[in-house]
Design a protein around this motif. Structure first.
Motif, short mmCIF file in Angstrom:
data_model
loop_
_atom_site.label_atom_id
_atom_site.label_comp_id
_atom_site.label_asym_id
_atom_site.label_seq_id
_atom_site.Cartn_x
_atom_site.Cartn_y
_atom_site.Cartn_z
N GLU A 375 0.83 -1.21 0.00
CA GLU A 375 0.00 0.00 0.00
C GLU A 375 0.86 1.26 0.00
OE1 GLU A 375 -3.74 2.01 2.46
OE2 GLU A 375 -2.83 0.13 3.15
N GLY A 376 0.50 2.20 -0.87
CA GLY A 376 1.23 3.46 -0.96
C GLY A 376 2.50 3.38 -1.77
N CYS A 377 2.78 2.22 -2.38
CA CYS A 377 4.01 2.06 -3.16
C CYS A 377 3.67 1.89 -4.64
CB CYS A 377 4.79 0.83 -2.70
SG CYS A 377 5.37 0.91 -1.00
N MET A 378 4.68 2.02 -5.46
CA MET A 378 4.59 1.60 -6.86
C MET A 378 5.17 0.19 -6.94
SD MET A 378 6.36 3.15 -10.33
CE MET A 378 5.15 4.44 -10.60
N LEU A 379 4.35 -0.75 -7.37
CA LEU A 379 4.78 -2.14 -7.49
C LEU A 379 5.00 -2.45 -8.97
CD1 LEU A 379 5.38 -4.89 -6.30
CD2 LEU A 379 2.94 -5.43 -6.43
N VAL A 380 6.24 -2.77 -9.32
CA VAL A 380 6.60 -3.07 -10.70
C VAL A 380 6.70 -4.58 -10.87
CG1 VAL A 380 8.27 -2.68 -12.55
CG2 VAL A 380 7.88 -0.90 -10.84
N LEU A 381 5.89 -5.13 -11.76
CA LEU A 381 5.92 -6.55 -12.09
C LEU A 381 6.70 -6.69 -13.40
CD1 LEU A 381 2.18 -7.36 -11.30
CD2 LEU A 381 4.15 -7.54 -9.78
N ARG A 382 7.97 -7.05 -13.28
CA ARG A 382 8.86 -7.09 -14.44
C ARG A 382 8.60 -8.34 -15.28
NH1 ARG A 382 15.00 -5.63 -13.26
NH2 ARG A 382 14.92 -5.57 -15.54
N ASP A 383 8.48 -8.13 -16.60
CA ASP A 383 8.34 -9.24 -17.56
C ASP A 383 7.13 -10.10 -17.23
OD1 ASP A 383 10.71 -8.41 -18.83
OD2 ASP A 383 11.92 -9.55 -17.42
N LEU A 384 5.96 -9.45 -17.21
CA LEU A 384 4.71 -10.14 -16.91
C LEU A 384 4.46 -11.32 -17.86
CD1 LEU A 384 2.08 -7.37 -16.11
CD2 LEU A 384 2.60 -9.36 -14.72
N THR A 417 6.82 -5.52 -20.22
CA THR A 417 6.98 -6.63 -21.16
C THR A 417 8.06 -6.24 -22.17
OG1 THR A 417 5.27 -5.78 -22.68
CG2 THR A 417 4.56 -7.30 -20.97
N GLU A 418 8.68 -7.25 -22.76
CA GLU A 418 9.72 -6.98 -23.75
C GLU A 418 9.16 -6.80 -25.14
OE1 GLU A 418 12.90 -9.75 -23.73
OE2 GLU A 418 13.30 -9.55 -21.58
N GLU A 419 7.95 -7.27 -25.36
CA GLU A 419 7.34 -7.17 -26.68
C GLU A 419 6.05 -6.38 -26.59
OE1 GLU A 419 7.36 -10.86 -29.05
OE2 GLU A 419 8.41 -11.77 -27.38
N ASP A 420 5.55 -5.95 -27.75
CA ASP A 420 4.29 -5.22 -27.79
C ASP A 420 3.17 -6.12 -27.27
OD1 ASP A 420 1.69 -4.24 -29.25
OD2 ASP A 420 3.08 -2.58 -29.31
N PRO A 421 2.25 -5.60 -26.43
CA PRO A 421 1.20 -6.45 -25.86
C PRO A 421 0.29 -7.08 -26.91
CG PRO A 421 0.82 -4.11 -25.37
CD PRO A 421 2.19 -4.23 -25.89
N MET A 422 0.09 -6.42 -28.06
CA MET A 422 -0.76 -7.02 -29.08
C MET A 422 -0.12 -8.28 -29.65
SD MET A 422 -3.21 -5.08 -28.75
CE MET A 422 -4.22 -5.96 -29.93
N ILE A 423 1.20 -8.28 -29.79
CA ILE A 423 1.88 -9.50 -30.25
C ILE A 423 1.73 -10.60 -29.21
CG2 ILE A 423 4.14 -10.47 -30.83
CD1 ILE A 423 4.95 -7.76 -31.90
N LEU A 424 1.89 -10.25 -27.94
CA LEU A 424 1.74 -11.24 -26.87
C LEU A 424 0.33 -11.79 -26.82
CD1 LEU A 424 3.74 -9.37 -24.08
CD2 LEU A 424 4.52 -11.33 -25.42
N LEU A 425 -0.67 -10.95 -27.07
CA LEU A 425 -2.06 -11.43 -27.09
C LEU A 425 -2.28 -12.41 -28.23
CD1 LEU A 425 -4.12 -8.21 -26.33
CD2 LEU A 425 -4.04 -10.26 -24.93
N ASN A 426 -1.76 -12.07 -29.41
CA ASN A 426 -1.93 -12.96 -30.56
C ASN A 426 -1.24 -14.30 -30.34
OD1 ASN A 426 -3.41 -11.03 -31.94
ND2 ASN A 426 -1.62 -10.15 -32.95
N GLU A 427 -0.12 -14.29 -29.62
CA GLU A 427 0.61 -15.54 -29.35
C GLU A 427 0.10 -16.23 -28.09
OE1 GLU A 427 4.68 -14.39 -29.11
OE2 GLU A 427 4.88 -14.04 -31.27
N GLU A 428 -0.98 -15.68 -27.48
CA GLU A 428 -1.59 -16.25 -26.27
C GLU A 428 -0.58 -16.35 -25.12
OE1 GLU A 428 -3.44 -19.91 -27.29
OE2 GLU A 428 -4.99 -18.99 -28.51
N ARG A 429 0.31 -15.37 -25.04
CA ARG A 429 1.28 -15.30 -23.94
C ARG A 429 0.91 -14.21 -22.94
NH1 ARG A 429 6.41 -14.13 -27.24
NH2 ARG A 429 7.39 -13.97 -25.19
N LEU A 430 -0.21 -13.53 -23.18
CA LEU A 430 -0.69 -12.50 -22.27
C LEU A 430 -2.20 -12.68 -22.11
CD1 LEU A 430 0.10 -9.97 -20.62
CD2 LEU A 430 -0.51 -8.59 -22.61
N ASP A 431 -2.65 -12.77 -20.86
CA ASP A 431 -4.07 -12.99 -20.59
C ASP A 431 -4.89 -11.77 -21.00
OD1 ASP A 431 -6.35 -14.37 -19.39
OD2 ASP A 431 -6.23 -12.82 -17.86
#
Length: 601
Positions: A375-384, A417-431
């Motif tokens: 709480e009150g912090c910035m939480l960075v989730l690297r390489d989701l 993420t290291e790649e564009d999220p649309m590419i990850l979505l198309n490859e089913e690597r991003l929910d």
């Protein structure tokens, strides 16, 4: 008697009376009703009457479009519209009803001219539509409201709202205000001069449920309070306006329309520079110093960091390894208008779901709520994208639950993420559900190659920083050295640029100028009995012996990719378009180190 109306051009109609129990319609002249229009068959439709019920049947695979639906048979009701080919028809029923429009102003002006003086056929029903002129004050307010909200899509709404409140509710208290966690109204757009009203927390909670508004009476003064719907993201916002008995009905109508428009365009209020005073100008000065450059890409990047610093939406930063995603996240946290935020980082790894769960939800059997922990912090989730989709859904559910609190999120959520999220979505690597939470604000960090014109300014800014790290006083950089940096590929992005500057400065005596150069192509280190140790890639390409050139270049590429991925063999194999087993075999043949030690750094 039933009537059918065929619509003609210019609003004209041709009326047919259906008096027979069986009526045929088509283009042939032997039909009861002849319609010669494109798409109408010689015998298209038959209408049958059974008492007061009229049905139709299409002939020989012919259909009619009844009220927008293609049908081969059906039942007609009064007012039905149907189409045969290009011909439009209306089933009008008995046709006994008439409609008359009466203008209220005309009727009031001349009572002698009324419907009573017009002879009416006996036994016919008549409906009246009375048109009234809208009160002048409401009409003026609506016109002014449209002027405010019909500006450019991204225009600042705060000045327009201030002008609207001052013009429509002149000499009265009015404001748009947020509700803070202590239950106090904090003005966002205001022309309020007196003490701010205080209401019980229960009142604000009930106002946020359903379509409700409140009337607050203090002494002889009345105030209307309307909630501005914000969805799950923001803290509660209310529109509070002082009213009088003479204008209360008009004010209710005006405020109801204003609240709906504000809810639709609230992002244009939140993005207003006027809400942040001098913060934005100071933040931009900081960013121009920390992120120097004149390219379009770096200007967009600075705008993205500004928005990231002040928004409550989750932020997704995507870009190649080494472009500085973590640096930008930390920069956004330091620029927060309410004060710098502490930054916590959780690194996601392939096949590391259990380790991530332990760090995210806690080690014990009773799962912790990350919103309580961070709480009150910035939480960075690297390489989701390295997490499995199942764990991504768990993360998405946690973030969504935090966003749905009534006071806005307790944690500033950032994913990378290291790649564009649309590419990850198309490859089913991003929910998809997780992406929907981050889609409101995506910062695409540009590669260094796409803003090469910014390299001179970057070098100038980094020289002092890197020199201070090494305790040296560097006077500058020679033109030849700068040109070698401009022609270098920088596959490692900003991290590689900083590394090259550290190497050049370490080889430069204090008080001198940098004179070293960066090779345009990296060198190939020796491997076993290849006989090419220390030769540059350019020299290798000048050779004619493929038995020497191909293995050496292959080793160079594999070594570079493994170093860039910090020894992640699965990721390196995907980049190299090899199987993991083939990569391991080549690493043994070429005696390439696994580079896992880089992860500890």
């Amino acid at each position: 008697m039933v009537k059918l109306a065929i619509e003609g051009t210019g609003g004209s109609e041709i009326i047919y009376e259906v008096s027979k129990s069986l009526v045929s319609i088509g283009a042939s002249s032997d039909n009861d009703i002849v319609i010669r229009s494109p798409g109408v068959a010689p015998k298209h439709l038959v209408i049958q009457r059974n008492g007061d019920v009229y049905t139709f049947i299409g002939q020989k695979r012919q259909v009619a479009v009844l009220n927008g639906e293609r049908r081969s048979r059906g039942v007609f009701k009064v007012g039905d519209r149907f189409r045969l080919g290009t011909a439009n028809l209306i089933f009008k029923g008995s046709g006994d009803e008439e409609t008359e429009i009466i203008f209220a102003d005309d009727q009031a002006a001349d009572p002698a001219v009324g419907t009573a003086s017009v002879p009416k056929p006996a036994g016919k029903k008549r409906a009246e539509v009375v048109l009234y002129s809208e009160p002048h004050r409401i009409a003026e307010a609506r016109a002014r409201m449209l002027e405010v909200f019909q500006g450019r899509v991204r225009s600042d709404l705060v000045p327009g709202l201030r002008g609207f409140l001052a013009e429509v509710f002149s000499e009265r208290e009015a404001m748009v205000a947020r509700l803070d966690q202590e239950g106090r109204l904090v003005p966002v757009v205001s022309q309020w001069s007196g003490d701010l009203p205080r209401l019980p927390d229960r009142t604000f909670r009930e106002l946020s449920e359903g379509s409700r508004y409140a009337v607050l009476r203090i002494g002889g003064r009345h105030f209307l309070i309307y909630p501005v719907p914000q969805g799950p993201m923001g803290s509660p916002v209310f529109l509070v306006v002082e009213t009088t008995e003479d204008f209360e009905d008009d004010d209710e109508l005006i405020l109801a329309e204003l609240v709906r428009l504000m809810a639709i365009h609230w992002d244009r209020v939140e993005a207003s520079e006027l809400l942040y005073g001098s913060w934005e100008s100071e933040a931009r000065e900081t960013l121009e110093r920390v992120l120097p450059g004149t390219s379009h890409a770096v200007r967009l990047l600075r705008d993205g960091v500004i928005y990231s610093a002040r928004t409550q939406h989750p932020i997704l930063m995507c870009g190649k390894l080494g472009v500085g995603r973590m640096t930008l996240a930390s920069l956004a946290a330091s620029l927060n208008p309410a004060g710098a935020l502490a930054v916590s980082v959780i690194q996601c790894r392939e096949e590391g779901d259990e380790a991530f769960r332990t760090e995210f939800f806690g080690p014990g059997p009773d799962l912790l709520n990350p919103a309580d922990v961070f709480e009150g912090c910035m939480l960075v989730l690297r390489d989701l994208h390295l997490l499995s989709v199942v764990v991504q859904r768990e993360v998405g559910a946690t973030i969504a639950a935090d966003l749905e609190t009534g006071w806005g999120p307790r944690v500033r959520w950032v994913g990378t993420t290291e790649e564009d999220p649309m590419i990850l979505l198309n490859e089913e690597r991003l929910d998809p559900a997780l992406y929907n939470l981050f889609r409101h604000h995506i910062v695409r960090v540009p590669a260094l190659q796409s803003r090469r014109e910014d390299i001179p300014l970057l070098v100038i800014r980094l020289l002092d920083t890197v020199a201070a790290e090494q305790g040296k006083d560097i006077r500058g950089i020679e033109l030849e050295s700068l040109n070698s940096l401009l022609t270098h590929q920088f596959d490692g992005q900003m991290a590689e640029l900083v590394g090259e500057l550290r190497r050049l400065i370490s080889a430069t005596p204090s008080g001198d100028m940098i004179r070293g150069v960066v090779p345009a192509l990296p060198t190939v280190s020796g491997s076993g009995d290849s006989g090419t140790g220390g030769q540059s890639a350019a020299a290798l390409l000048g050779m004619d012996d493929l038995k020497i050139v191909i293995p050496s270049i292959e080793r160079l590429v594999i070594d570079r990719v493994l170093a860039r991925t910090k020894g992640n063999q699965s990721k390196a194999a995907r980049i190299l378009n090899l199987s993991r087993g083939a990569l391991i075999s080549k690493m043994k043949d070429f005696e390439i180190p696994d580079y896992r030690y880089l992860r500890r750094g």
